[in-house]
Motif scaffolding. Structure first.
Motif, PDB file in Angstrom:
ATOM      1  N   ARG A   1      51.138  22.698  38.269  1.00 35.14           N
ATOM      2  CA  ARG A   1      51.456  24.124  38.408  1.00 35.14           C
ATOM      3  C   ARG A   1      52.868  24.413  37.900  1.00 35.14           C
ATOM      4  O   ARG A   1      53.415  25.457  38.164  1.00 35.14           O
ATOM      5  N   THR A   2      53.481  23.451  37.220  1.00 35.08           N
ATOM      6  CA  THR A   2      54.867  23.648  36.808  1.00 35.08           C
ATOM      7  C   THR A   2      54.987  24.446  35.531  1.00 35.08           C
ATOM      8  O   THR A   2      55.985  25.088  35.280  1.00 35.08           O
ATOM      9  N   LYS A   3      53.926  24.406  34.682  1.00 39.23           N
ATOM     10  CA  LYS A   3      53.987  25.169  33.441  1.00 39.23           C
ATOM     11  C   LYS A   3      53.792  26.639  33.718  1.00 39.23           C
ATOM     12  O   LYS A   3      52.925  27.031  34.460  1.00 39.23           O
ATOM     13  N   LYS A   4      54.585  27.459  33.098  1.00 43.35           N
ATOM     14  CA  LYS A   4      54.474  28.906  33.260  1.00 43.35           C
ATOM     15  C   LYS A   4      54.278  29.540  31.888  1.00 43.35           C
ATOM     16  O   LYS A   4      54.859  29.118  30.888  1.00 43.35           O
ATOM     17  N   LYS A   5      53.431  30.571  31.830  1.00 41.61           N
ATOM     18  CA  LYS A   5      53.254  31.337  30.597  1.00 41.61           C
ATOM     19  C   LYS A   5      53.358  32.813  30.948  1.00 41.61           C
ATOM     20  O   LYS A   5      52.945  33.221  32.028  1.00 41.61           O
ATOM     21  N   TRP A   6      53.864  33.591  29.986  1.00 44.43           N
ATOM     22  CA  TRP A   6      53.957  35.024  30.237  1.00 44.43           C
ATOM     23  C   TRP A   6      52.616  35.664  29.993  1.00 44.43           C
ATOM     24  O   TRP A   6      51.918  35.366  29.033  1.00 44.43           O
ATOM     25  N   LEU A   7      52.221  36.586  30.866  1.00 44.03           N
ATOM     26  CA  LEU A   7      51.018  37.372  30.641  1.00 44.03           C
ATOM     27  C   LEU A   7      51.254  38.360  29.516  1.00 44.03           C
ATOM     28  O   LEU A   7      52.373  38.818  29.300  1.00 44.03           O
TER      29      LEU A   7
ATOM     30  N   VAL B   1      43.110  32.793  31.137  1.00 45.12           N
ATOM     31  CA  VAL B   1      42.137  33.200  32.151  1.00 45.12           C
ATOM     32  C   VAL B   1      42.438  34.617  32.633  1.00 45.12           C
ATOM     33  O   VAL B   1      41.541  35.468  32.722  1.00 45.12           O
ATOM     34  N   ALA B   2      43.690  34.889  32.956  1.00 46.19           N
ATOM     35  CA  ALA B   2      44.067  36.227  33.437  1.00 46.19           C
ATOM     36  C   ALA B   2      43.788  37.291  32.390  1.00 46.19           C
ATOM     37  O   ALA B   2      43.260  38.369  32.691  1.00 46.19           O
ATOM     38  N   ASN B   3      44.126  37.001  31.142  1.00 48.78           N
ATOM     39  CA  ASN B   3      43.950  38.001  30.085  1.00 48.78           C
ATOM     40  C   ASN B   3      42.490  38.267  29.776  1.00 48.78           C
ATOM     41  O   ASN B   3      42.081  39.425  29.591  1.00 48.78           O
ATOM     42  N   THR B   4      41.679  37.223  29.694  1.00 53.38           N
ATOM     43  CA  THR B   4      40.259  37.417  29.390  1.00 53.38           C
ATOM     44  C   THR B   4      39.539  38.091  30.555  1.00 53.38           C
ATOM     45  O   THR B   4      38.662  38.932  30.344  1.00 53.38           O
ATOM     46  N   LYS B   5      39.904  37.750  31.776  1.00 50.36           N
ATOM     47  CA  LYS B   5      39.275  38.409  32.927  1.00 50.36           C
ATOM     48  C   LYS B   5      39.654  39.890  32.977  1.00 50.36           C
ATOM     49  O   LYS B   5      38.846  40.728  33.393  1.00 50.36           O
ATOM     50  N   ALA B   6      40.871  40.207  32.565  1.00 49.01           N
ATOM     51  CA  ALA B   6      41.282  41.616  32.535  1.00 49.01           C
ATOM     52  C   ALA B   6      40.417  42.389  31.541  1.00 49.01           C
ATOM     53  O   ALA B   6      40.017  43.533  31.802  1.00 49.01           O
ATOM     54  N   VAL B   7      40.105  41.773  30.406  1.00 43.74           N
ATOM     55  CA  VAL B   7      39.224  42.415  29.424  1.00 43.74           C
ATOM     56  C   VAL B   7      37.828  42.599  30.004  1.00 43.74           C
ATOM     57  O   VAL B   7      37.237  43.680  29.927  1.00 43.74           O
ATOM     58  N   TRP B   8      37.278  41.526  30.579  1.00 42.41           N
ATOM     59  CA  TRP B   8      35.923  41.593  31.141  1.00 42.41           C
ATOM     60  C   TRP B   8      35.852  42.644  32.240  1.00 42.41           C
ATOM     61  O   TRP B   8      34.887  43.421  32.304  1.00 42.41           O
ATOM     62  N   ASP B   9      36.840  42.696  33.103  1.00 35.44           N
ATOM     63  CA  ASP B   9      36.833  43.673  34.196  1.00 35.44           C
ATOM     64  C   ASP B   9      36.856  45.107  33.685  1.00 35.44           C
ATOM     65  O   ASP B   9      36.356  46.021  34.346  1.00 35.44           O
ATOM     66  N   LYS B  10      37.413  45.284  32.505  1.00 37.62           N
ATOM     67  CA  LYS B  10      37.500  46.626  31.919  1.00 37.62           C
ATOM     68  C   LYS B  10      36.126  47.150  31.503  1.00 37.62           C
ATOM     69  O   LYS B  10      35.870  48.351  31.538  1.00 37.62           O
ATOM     70  N   TYR B  11      35.235  46.240  31.129  1.00 33.70           N
ATOM     71  CA  TYR B  11      33.956  46.655  30.549  1.00 33.70           C
ATOM     72  C   TYR B  11      32.715  46.307  31.363  1.00 33.70           C
ATOM     73  O   TYR B  11      31.645  46.864  31.119  1.00 33.70           O
ATOM     74  N   ARG B  12      32.822  45.392  32.309  1.00 35.27           N
ATOM     75  CA  ARG B  12      31.608  44.809  32.890  1.00 35.27           C
ATOM     76  C   ARG B  12      30.770  45.806  33.687  1.00 35.27           C
ATOM     77  O   ARG B  12      29.536  45.714  33.691  1.00 35.27           O
TER      78      ARG B  12
END
Length: 504
Positions: A3-9, A451-462
């Motif tokens: 869990r040490t790696k961090k990426k910007w959304l 994961v966060a970005n793709t789920k945000a897309v899916w939630d927009k349309y599902r």
């Protein structure tokens, strides 16, 4: 798990996350367990003040967030009866917080993302791995064996293994119909009135004629396939193993020996079914408010549900329908995600991890408590017909969903269901085939941003896609394009590499 790696959304995902946090005051669910409306707002006590410690001589009160319907007038009285019983048995009480079916997604996201205190939380395969990845849940691997050996020994090793993330246990699985069997369910009065041959219905397209006959006969304001946003058409993606990602557009066909990770929405049979849903929506088979409707109305003429023999006995009571005809359409099958379909996790920040585990052990081993949780207040919501083995329900207002709580194998049979109902469920588990991908769970510890970005897309349309409101021929290319921009290709590549490494 790293869990040490961090990426910007991305900006889109960050905005979606902020929207989720700001909107969060409820929840939603993928199982078709009928409810009686939306829940009352969470009480101020959900912001829990620290419970008294067991050492003070008072039983600690644990906060358990779960999913369900509208809280009835006797809810507190029913919980008080449970607390009197469990305080004496194990020195623990419970404060059950109910998030409504329609609001569950946003409510639970809000609690986890803002650090609101809780002790136990119902979760499932749609969000479990993501919640573990951000450190929301306690590692129970050693604790469940040292503190609650009866619980650990009761649940089969295959089921425990199915909950593991990175080789560790972060939840107590609900040992029940842990394989998946999908049913389609008709109100019998329409079966009789329109001569519906349920034995001849095998595909989504086979539903077209009965739905159109019902629509023509019942009138413009009647919807043969009533849907809500949270469920869409329940079980729509059963043919694909989502690798516990909780993102249906990426998966492996359950019988694909090559275990090829594919773009599910673009598969021909999936596109055909999406077109069928859209046609039904346009023709008034599906209710026009389906994409925004959060709670199902009672008395549905048809619905789809993951279930088991005898489930119609409870549906008939909940829905106020004299007789439901249910028939098996898919399964039974084991995937890692079916095992993760109902889980109860303990907060990483709970001061009462041992007590929470002991409470869940009691739920899974004590028939009296199990029945109270599933059915409500004894004498008001149900009565005992044969000790703790057979009950008769006397109300339809108890809001808690039995499948979210604990095992079915110490639960009473509802009068009217087969007396060997739970033996039949065991047989379903024993007979279940296995996904070619069984045992594999995607490690997302280095994929959090994607994961966060793709789920945000899916939630927009599902909601619109799975209720038939949008045209899949124009919408699917748009969704896939946005998913790819959000990191879908990286997820697909990582999943394929991990599958190859896992299976050798």
């Amino acid at each position: 798990m790293n869990r040490t790696k961090k990426k910007w959304l991305t900006a889109g995902a960050a905005a979606a996350l902020l929207t989720t946090v700001l909107a969060g005051c409820g929840d939603s669910n993928s199982k078709s367990e009928p409810s009686s409306g939306s829940s009352a707002p969470a009480s101020a006590s959900a912001q829990t003040e620290p419970s008294p410690s067991a050492g003070s001589g008072e039983a600690p009160t644990l906060v358990w967030w779960t999913i369900g319907g509208q809280v009835p007038a006797n809810f507190d009285k029913a919980i008080a009866a449970m607390n009197e019983y469990t305080a004496e048995k194990i020195g623990v009480k419970i404060d059950i917080k109910v998030a409504s079916w329609g609001d569950w997604d946003t409510k639970i996201n809000t609690i986890v993302n803002t650090g609101e205190p809780f002790d136990i939380m119902f979760t499932n395969n749609s969000k479990y791995s993501q919640q573990v990845n951000i450190g929301a849940f306690a590692d129970l691997t050693d604790l469940v064996q040292s503190e609650t050996p009866d619980l650990y020994n009761f649940i089969p090793q295959k089921v425990w293994d199915g909950t593991k993330i990175g080789g560790k246990i972060y939840s107590v699985p609900t040992y029940k119909d842990s394989s998946l069997t999908q049913y389609w369910v008709f109100d019998d009065k329409y079966v009789q009135k329109y001569g519906i041959d349920t034995a001849g219905i095998k595909t989504l397209q086979d539903l077209d004629k009965p739905f159109r006959d019902m629509k023509a006969g019942e009138g413009k304001s009647f919807y043969p396939l009533p849907l809500t946003q949270g469920d869409g058409f329940n079980g729509f993606f059963n043919g694909y193993d989502d690798m516990t990602l909780g993102l249906p557009p990426i998966g492996v066909k359950v019988d694909d020996a090559s275990r090829q990770v594919v773009s599910v929405l673009e598969q021909p049979e999936v596109m055909n079914d999406l077109k069928q849903l859209h046609q039904w929506y346009k023709d008034g088979i599906i209710n026009p408010d389906a994409p925004t409707k959060t709670e199902a109305d009672k008395g549905r003429p048809f619905f789809a549900a993951q279930a088991f023999p005898g489930a119609e006995a409870s549906w008939q009571i909940n829905e106020g329908v004299e007789k439901y005809d249910m028939f098996q359409i898919f399964g039974p099958i084991y995937t890692t995600s079916t095992i993760q379909g109902s889980l109860n996790a303990i907060s990483a920040n709970s001061k009462y991890k041992n007590e929470a585990l002991k409470y869940l052990q009691l739920v899974n081993t004590d028939p009296k408590l199990r029945n109270m949780l599933a059915f409500g207040e004894l004498g008001a919501d149900y009565s005992n017909v044969d000790g703790e083995k057979v009950i008769e329900r006397t109300s339809d207002t108890w809001p808690l969903a039995a499948y979210t709580q604990g095992t079915f194998f110490n639960l009473a049979v509802t009068k009217g269901a087969p007396v060997d109902q739970w033996d039949q469920v065991r047989k379903l588990n024993d007979q279940a085939t296995s996904s070619t991908n069984l045992g594999f769970a995607l490690d997302i510890s280095d994929l959090g941003t994607e994961v966060a970005n793709t789920k945000a897309v899916w939630d927009k349309y599902r909601y619109e896609l799975l209720t038939g409101a949008s045209d899949p021929e124009t919408m699917v290319p748009r969704i896939v394009s946005e998913l790819k921009a959000a990191g879908m290709d990286a997820l697909t590549k990582a999943a394929q590499e991990q599958i190859t490494a896992y299976f050798g």
